[in-house]
Design an enzyme around this catalytic site. Structure first.
Site, short mmCIF file in Angstrom:
data_model
loop_
_atom_site.label_atom_id
_atom_site.label_comp_id
_atom_site.label_asym_id
_atom_site.label_seq_id
_atom_site.Cartn_x
_atom_site.Cartn_y
_atom_site.Cartn_z
N CYS A 7 -7.23 3.23 -23.35
CA CYS A 7 -8.67 3.23 -23.10
C CYS A 7 -8.98 2.05 -22.19
CB CYS A 7 -9.44 3.11 -24.42
SG CYS A 7 -11.24 3.17 -24.20
N LEU A 8 -9.72 2.30 -21.12
CA LEU A 8 -10.04 1.21 -20.19
C LEU A 8 -10.92 0.16 -20.87
CD1 LEU A 8 -10.66 3.27 -16.92
CD2 LEU A 8 -8.59 2.05 -17.61
N HIS A 67 -16.48 9.23 -26.11
CA HIS A 67 -17.19 8.03 -25.64
C HIS A 67 -18.69 8.28 -25.57
CE1 HIS A 67 -14.34 4.89 -24.60
NE2 HIS A 67 -13.61 5.68 -23.85
N GLY A 104 -10.11 8.75 -16.58
CA GLY A 104 -11.45 9.11 -17.03
C GLY A 104 -12.29 7.86 -17.19
N HIS A 124 -11.45 12.72 -25.11
CA HIS A 124 -11.60 11.26 -25.18
C HIS A 124 -12.93 10.83 -24.53
CE1 HIS A 124 -9.58 7.11 -24.82
NE2 HIS A 124 -10.64 6.99 -24.02
N GLU A 125 -13.25 11.43 -23.37
CA GLU A 125 -14.49 11.04 -22.67
C GLU A 125 -15.73 11.54 -23.42
OE1 GLU A 125 -14.13 8.81 -20.55
OE2 GLU A 125 -11.97 9.14 -20.39
O1 K1U Z 1 -11.95 6.63 -21.01
C1 K1U Z 1 -11.06 5.83 -20.78
O2 K1U Z 1 -10.99 4.78 -21.38
C2 K1U Z 1 -10.03 6.18 -19.74
C3 K1U Z 1 -8.69 6.55 -20.34
C4 K1U Z 1 -8.61 8.05 -20.52
C5 K1U Z 1 -7.46 8.58 -21.30
C6 K1U Z 1 -6.16 8.14 -21.15
C7 K1U Z 1 -5.13 8.70 -21.87
C8 K1U Z 1 -5.40 9.72 -22.75
C9 K1U Z 1 -6.69 10.14 -22.91
C10 K1U Z 1 -7.72 9.58 -22.18
C11 K1U Z 1 -7.62 6.06 -19.39
O3 K1U Z 1 -7.51 6.50 -18.30
S1 K1U Z 1 -6.63 4.80 -19.94
C12 K1U Z 1 -5.43 4.65 -18.67
C13 K1U Z 1 -4.18 5.19 -19.17
O4 K1U Z 1 -3.68 4.62 -20.09
C14 K1U Z 1 -3.56 6.41 -18.66
C15 K1U Z 1 -3.57 6.72 -17.34
C16 K1U Z 1 -2.95 7.88 -16.91
C17 K1U Z 1 -2.32 8.71 -17.80
C18 K1U Z 1 -2.30 8.40 -19.13
C19 K1U Z 1 -2.90 7.22 -19.56
ZN ZN Z 2 -11.67 5.25 -23.41
#
Ligand code: K1U
Ligand code: ZN
Length: 186
Positions: free
Chosen positions: A89-90, A135, A46, A131-132
């Site tokens: 979170c990115l 944000h 996301g 989560h999005e």
């Molecule tokens: O919004 C963001 O920072 C993106 C975030 C979204 C997210 C990840 C995990 C749970 C809820 C929301 C990420 O993509 S972080 C990348 C990551 O850690 C991940 C990637 C794939 C599956 C699970 C985590």
């Molecule tokens: Zn995030």
């Protein structure tokens, strides 16, 4: 393809509320395309506009190869039953934590054509959508953690953040990001 810089924890834009999108213009279509390109390169599931320094109410998600654009999203129903799961979170690289959230949610949003849709989600998709949407209202997963767990996450971040001068994560300079085409990685 344009890869955008990602703002990291400490940049005030991550704590601002966003503005609803009144019209889907070429600028919004370009932003959405760039959000997808940046999210895929960063290997996220996301990405929301504030994470790339923008204040429009739009985010993209892709869980299990289902790309979704959510414009002006709202949670219209949520389960009383909650589920705990690990989040990243990115905008807070290498920091993770368990977050308890409603297990199922129904989201209402506009798609990229401006058409309203509703989606009922569970599991990782429900978590990612929440989560999005957080944000888009200046909220971060850290805000749900207990005082002790948040303290430990912030201690990890106090070392990590030194990699991001000016609160900017340039994917081009990020050694954890592969710029190779997947077929060329072997
Ligand atoms: O919004 C963001 O920072 C993106 C975030 C979204 C997210 C990840 C995990 C749970 C809820 C929301 C990420 O993509 S972080 C990348 C990551 O850690 C991940 C990637 C794939 C599956 C699970 C985590
Ligand atoms: Zn995030």
């Amino acid at each position: 393809m344009s890869i955008l810089d990602i703002r990291v924890l400490g940049d005030p834009v991550l704590r601002e509320d966003t503005k609803p999108i009144a019209e889907i213009t070429d600028e919004i279509r370009t932003l959405v395309k760039n959000l997808f390109d940046t999210m895929y390169l960063a290997k996220g599931i996301g990405l929301a506009a504030p994470q790339v320094g923008r204040t429009e109410r739009v985010a993209v998600v892709d869980v299990d190869d289902n790309p979704l654009v959510i414009i002006n999203p709202e949670i219209v129903a949520s389960d009383n039953k909650t589920a705990k799961g690990e989040e990243g979170c990115l905008s807070i690289p290498d920091v993770y934590g368990d977050v308890e959230r409603p297990a199922r949610v129904t989201i209402r949003a506009l798609d990229i054509e401006g058409k309203e849709f509703e989606i009922e989600a569970s599991d990782l998709l429900a978590r990612c959508l929440q989560h999005e949407i957080d944000h888009l209202h200046g909220k971060l997963f850290l805000d749900y953690m207990s005082v002790l767990k948040k303290r430990s996450a912030m201690s990890k971040w106090s070392k990590e953040k030194e990699k991001y001068p000016g609160f900017i994560r340039r994917l081009a300079d990020d050694p954890s990001v592969s710029h190779e085409h997947p077929d060329e990685e072997l």
